[in-house]
Design a protein around this motif. Structure first.
Motif, PDB file in Angstrom:
ATOM      1  N   LYS A  63       7.432  -0.316   4.553  1.00 28.81           N
ATOM      2  CA  LYS A  63       6.989   0.742   4.299  1.00 28.81           C
ATOM      3  C   LYS A  63       5.972  -0.271   2.793  1.00 28.81           C
ATOM      4  CE  LYS A  63      10.809   3.627   4.480  1.00 28.81           C
ATOM      5  NZ  LYS A  63      11.379   4.506   4.239  1.00 28.81           N
ATOM      6  N   CYS A  64       6.644  -1.392   2.901  1.00 32.77           N
ATOM      7  CA  CYS A  64       6.075  -1.646   1.439  1.00 32.77           C
ATOM      8  C   CYS A  64       4.123  -2.648   1.856  1.00 32.77           C
ATOM      9  CB  CYS A  64       6.829  -3.590   0.881  1.00 32.77           C
ATOM     10  SG  CYS A  64       7.929  -2.590   0.073  1.00 32.77           S
ATOM     11  N   MET A  65       4.534  -3.177   3.407  1.00 27.06           N
ATOM     12  CA  MET A  65       3.204  -3.924   3.765  1.00 27.06           C
ATOM     13  C   MET A  65       2.555  -2.614   4.100  1.00 27.06           C
ATOM     14  SD  MET A  65       3.789  -7.205   3.682  1.00 27.06           S
ATOM     15  CE  MET A  65       2.582  -7.159   4.713  1.00 27.06           C
ATOM     16  N   GLU A  66       2.910  -1.343   4.347  1.00 25.66           N
ATOM     17  CA  GLU A  66       2.053   0.075   4.955  1.00 25.66           C
ATOM     18  C   GLU A  66       1.248   0.839   3.261  1.00 25.66           C
ATOM     19  OE1 GLU A  66       4.573   2.810   6.169  1.00 25.66           O
ATOM     20  OE2 GLU A  66       4.801   2.259   8.474  1.00 25.66           O
ATOM     21  N   THR A  67       1.544   0.778   2.066  1.00 25.71           N
ATOM     22  CA  THR A  67       1.624   0.737   1.067  1.00 25.71           C
ATOM     23  C   THR A  67       0.454  -0.134   0.453  1.00 25.71           C
ATOM     24  OG1 THR A  67       3.969   1.613   0.582  1.00 25.71           O
ATOM     25  CG2 THR A  67       2.395   1.510  -1.445  1.00 25.71           C
ATOM     26  N   LEU A  68       0.733  -1.849   0.892  1.00 26.11           N
ATOM     27  CA  LEU A  68      -0.160  -2.313   0.363  1.00 26.11           C
ATOM     28  C   LEU A  68      -1.883  -2.352   1.536  1.00 26.11           C
ATOM     29  CD1 LEU A  68      -1.276  -4.793  -1.781  1.00 26.11           C
ATOM     30  CD2 LEU A  68      -0.366  -6.041   0.606  1.00 26.11           C
ATOM     31  N   LYS A  69      -1.589  -2.118   2.371  1.00 28.66           N
ATOM     32  CA  LYS A  69      -2.651  -1.901   3.505  1.00 28.66           C
ATOM     33  C   LYS A  69      -3.166  -0.421   3.558  1.00 28.66           C
ATOM     34  CE  LYS A  69      -4.442  -1.979   8.288  1.00 28.66           C
ATOM     35  NZ  LYS A  69      -3.243  -2.356   9.689  1.00 28.66           N
ATOM     36  N   THR A  70      -2.652   0.994   2.862  1.00 30.29           N
ATOM     37  CA  THR A  70      -3.431   1.712   2.793  1.00 30.29           C
ATOM     38  C   THR A  70      -3.737   1.976   2.126  1.00 30.29           C
ATOM     39  OG1 THR A  70      -1.571   2.902   4.041  1.00 30.29           O
ATOM     40  CG2 THR A  70      -3.195   5.035   2.448  1.00 30.29           C
ATOM     41  N   ASN A  71      -3.391   1.373   0.148  1.00 26.27           N
ATOM     42  CA  ASN A  71      -3.929   1.561  -0.869  1.00 26.27           C
ATOM     43  C   ASN A  71      -5.549   1.091  -0.669  1.00 26.27           C
ATOM     44  OD1 ASN A  71      -2.541   3.314  -2.371  1.00 26.27           O
ATOM     45  ND2 ASN A  71      -1.151   2.573  -1.769  1.00 26.27           N
ATOM     46  N   TRP A  72      -5.359  -1.115  -0.346  1.00 25.44           N
ATOM     47  CA  TRP A  72      -6.178  -1.261  -0.489  1.00 25.44           C
ATOM     48  C   TRP A  72      -7.473  -1.213   0.810  1.00 25.44           C
ATOM     49  CZ3 TRP A  72      -4.960  -7.545  -0.477  1.00 25.44           C
ATOM     50  CH2 TRP A  72      -5.991  -8.288  -0.616  1.00 25.44           C
ATOM     51  N   THR A  73      -6.537  -0.530   1.437  1.00 23.78           N
ATOM     52  CA  THR A  73      -7.923  -0.543   2.309  1.00 23.78           C
ATOM     53  C   THR A  73      -8.746   0.598   1.441  1.00 23.78           C
ATOM     54  OG1 THR A  73      -7.380  -0.823   4.133  1.00 23.78           O
ATOM     55  CG2 THR A  73      -8.754   1.245   4.664  1.00 23.78           C
ATOM     56  N   GLU A  74      -7.944   2.023   1.065  1.00 24.60           N
ATOM     57  CA  GLU A  74      -8.862   3.457   0.616  1.00 24.60           C
ATOM     58  C   GLU A  74      -9.437   3.217  -0.976  1.00 24.60           C
ATOM     59  OE1 GLU A  74      -7.774   7.136  -1.003  1.00 24.60           O
ATOM     60  OE2 GLU A  74      -6.178   6.152  -0.856  1.00 24.60           O
ATOM     61  N   ILE A  75      -9.175   2.292  -1.384  1.00 24.06           N
ATOM     62  CA  ILE A  75      -9.802   1.578  -2.483  1.00 24.06           C
ATOM     63  C   ILE A  75     -10.936   0.596  -2.812  1.00 24.06           C
ATOM     64  CG2 ILE A  75      -9.530   0.607  -4.996  1.00 24.06           C
ATOM     65  CD1 ILE A  75      -6.411   1.651  -4.987  1.00 24.06           C
ATOM     66  N   SER A  76     -11.026  -0.385  -1.676  1.00 25.44           N
ATOM     67  CA  SER A  76     -11.973  -1.067  -1.135  1.00 25.44           C
ATOM     68  C   SER A  76     -13.209   0.280  -1.132  1.00 25.44           C
ATOM     69  CB  SER A  76     -11.572  -2.720  -0.244  1.00 25.44           C
ATOM     70  OG  SER A  76     -11.124  -2.219   0.598  1.00 25.44           O
ATOM     71  N   ALA A  77     -13.044   0.689   0.197  1.00 28.32           N
ATOM     72  CA  ALA A  77     -13.980   1.339   0.119  1.00 28.32           C
ATOM     73  C   ALA A  77     -14.526   2.175  -0.536  1.00 28.32           C
ATOM     74  CB  ALA A  77     -13.264   2.067   2.018  1.00 28.32           C
ATOM     75  N   THR A  78     -14.052   2.806  -1.261  1.00 26.38           N
ATOM     76  CA  THR A  78     -15.026   3.294  -2.157  1.00 26.38           C
ATOM     77  C   THR A  78     -15.699   2.192  -3.341  1.00 26.38           C
ATOM     78  OG1 THR A  78     -12.610   4.852  -3.120  1.00 26.38           O
ATOM     79  CG2 THR A  78     -14.176   4.743  -4.253  1.00 26.38           C
ATOM     80  N   LYS A  79     -17.257   2.719  -2.867  1.00 26.58           N
ATOM     81  CA  LYS A  79     -18.618   2.745  -3.528  1.00 26.58           C
ATOM     82  C   LYS A  79     -18.536   2.627  -5.345  1.00 26.58           C
ATOM     83  CE  LYS A  79     -19.327   0.569   0.205  1.00 26.58           C
ATOM     84  NZ  LYS A  79     -18.380  -0.839   0.230  1.00 26.58           N
ATOM     85  N   ASP A  80     -18.481   4.048  -5.364  1.00 27.84           N
ATOM     86  CA  ASP A  80     -18.419   3.895  -6.280  1.00 27.84           C
ATOM     87  C   ASP A  80     -17.680   3.893  -8.046  1.00 27.84           C
ATOM     88  OD1 ASP A  80     -20.104   6.647  -9.364  1.00 27.84           O
ATOM     89  OD2 ASP A  80     -17.515   6.433  -9.399  1.00 27.84           O
ATOM     90  N   HIS A  81     -18.219   3.010  -8.996  1.00 23.92           N
ATOM     91  CA  HIS A  81     -16.789   1.897 -10.087  1.00 23.92           C
ATOM     92  C   HIS A  81     -16.332   2.708 -10.737  1.00 23.92           C
ATOM     93  CE1 HIS A  81     -15.851  -1.234 -11.749  1.00 23.92           C
ATOM     94  NE2 HIS A  81     -15.866  -0.411 -13.279  1.00 23.92           N
ATOM     95  N   GLU A  82     -16.963   3.881 -11.180  1.00 29.05           N
ATOM     96  CA  GLU A  82     -15.982   4.144 -11.908  1.00 29.05           C
ATOM     97  C   GLU A  82     -14.264   5.566 -11.680  1.00 29.05           C
ATOM     98  OE1 GLU A  82     -16.466   8.889 -15.076  1.00 29.05           O
ATOM     99  OE2 GLU A  82     -18.053   7.810 -13.833  1.00 29.05           O
ATOM    100  N   GLU A  83     -15.408   5.500  -9.806  1.00 29.11           N
ATOM    101  CA  GLU A  83     -13.740   6.293  -8.845  1.00 29.11           C
ATOM    102  C   GLU A  83     -13.092   5.808  -8.488  1.00 29.11           C
ATOM    103  OE1 GLU A  83     -13.911   8.572  -4.509  1.00 29.11           O
ATOM    104  OE2 GLU A  83     -15.972   8.439  -6.017  1.00 29.11           O
ATOM    105  N   ARG A  84     -13.322   4.060  -8.469  1.00 28.85           N
ATOM    106  CA  ARG A  84     -12.380   3.635  -8.350  1.00 28.85           C
ATOM    107  C   ARG A  84     -11.466   3.057  -9.512  1.00 28.85           C
ATOM    108  NH1 ARG A  84     -16.269  -0.070  -5.839  1.00 28.85           N
ATOM    109  NH2 ARG A  84     -16.099  -1.817  -7.062  1.00 28.85           N
TER     110      ARG A  84
END
Length: 333
Positions: free
Chosen positions: A177-198
């Motif tokens: 579950k820890c690994m899933e949380t890391l992968k999900t959040n890292w993928t979602e945030i790094s894919a967000t290009k808008d600095h303010e939204e990130r």
């Protein structure tokens, strides 16, 4: 004959005016009452919205583990008052950061034993730094399974999750579950290009203590997994990928992966932080150059240190600021 006709007309008009006047007065009174009520309602709703907004802001700031930026020299003046030798030394160090290193602001990081992991991950996420190259080549969700079943590390059941000192057969499921949380959040945030939204996504994530701890435990486990692989290489007479593994396994307290986990990683987040050697490992695994400004080492060669000291040019750089090599803040240029 004309006079009575005009008199009658005037009387009729006066009578009509009296009736209309009464209606107008009632209508005007009603409109004034409506206007007054709406004004009071608007004022009440505005006050309610202001109080609710202030409450949410206070609650967010209280829960946020990385606080908004503050002026560097102002922070120094508040934290290091007085004329003691240490206070003067720290103020001089902060002034050096301001004038020579062009650091104008800092973000305070919650002071617990996850502090350095929090400061590093927050910057990786807020800058939109993608996965390290080796993580793109393999599925990190399968690492706990591989360690337990393929490499036969049954002692992983003794893994502790920071302040939640839990061990037992469910350690594998919790690590997954820890690994899933890391992968999900890292993928979602790094894919967000808008600095303010990130930045808003980071603020939301780093105000959720449960999710935060899962991120840090995932990073700890990745460190353990890489140490296991390096240890197997050394046992087979091969050279480890990086000499820092030889340095880490040369310590009496971490001569093998089990002792590394029991004597070091299990206590991270509970009673200790990462030490200097583990910071080298952290930077290497995340493929970032971690530049640390060590204020208590001001006027020495150890004032600025890079972890690891050997890094690739394409790696992103993040910066930390520490007064005691235990608690870290984030400097802003």
């Amino acid at each position: 004959e004309v006079q009575p006709w005009t008199t009658t007309t005037k009387q009729s008009l006066c009578l009509m005016w009296q009736k209309v006047k009464v209606q107008l007065m009632l209508s005007m009174s009603f409109l004034v009452a409506i206007f007054w009520y709406c004004r009071r309602l608007y004022s009440f709703l505005a006050q309610l919205l202001k109080r609710w907004s202030n409450y949410l802001r206070r609650k967010l700031i209280r829960n946020l583990s990385v606080l908004p930026e503050v002026d560097l020299l102002g922070y120094s003046a508040r934290e290091w008052k007085g004329e003691t030798k240490q206070a003067k030394h720290m103020r001089e160090a902060y002034e050096e950061l301001f004038w020579s290193c062009h650091i104008k602001y800092l973000r305070q990081v919650r002071r617990d034993n996850y502090c350095v992991l929090r400061a590093v991950l927050f910057q990786i996420f807020s800058q939109g730094i993608p996965f390290p190259s080796w993580m793109k080549e393999r599925d990190i969700l399968k690492l706990p399974e591989k360690l337990l079943y393929s490499q036969g590390c049954n002692w992983i059941q003794q893994y502790s999750f920071g302040p939640e000192r839990y061990t037992g057969p469910n350690a594998f499921g919790k690590l997954r579950k820890c690994m899933e949380t890391l992968k999900t959040n890292w993928t979602e945030i790094s894919a967000t290009k808008d600095h303010e939204e990130r930045g808003n996504m980071c603020n939301t994530l780093f105000s959720d203590e449960t999710k935060e701890h899962k991120l840090y435990e995932a990073i700890k486990f990745i460190m353990l997994y890489e140490v296991v692989e390096a240890y197997e290489q050394i046992k087979n007479g091969e050279e480890p990928i990086h000499n820092l593994f030889s340095l880490l396994l040369a310590r009496d307290s971490s001569s093998d992966p089990l002792s590394f986990m029991m004597n070091h990683l299990n206590s991270v987040g509970d009673s200790i932080c990462l030490d200097q050697v583990e910071l080298f490992l952290l930077g290497y695994l995340l493929e970032v150059k971690i530049r640390v400004y060590r204020l208590h080492r001001f006027n020495t060669e150890e004032f600025q240190v890079n972890y690891p000291d050997e890094y690739r040019r394409e790696w992103n750089e993040i910066s930390l600021l520490t007064e005691d090599d235990r608690y870290y803040n984030i400097p802003l240029f």
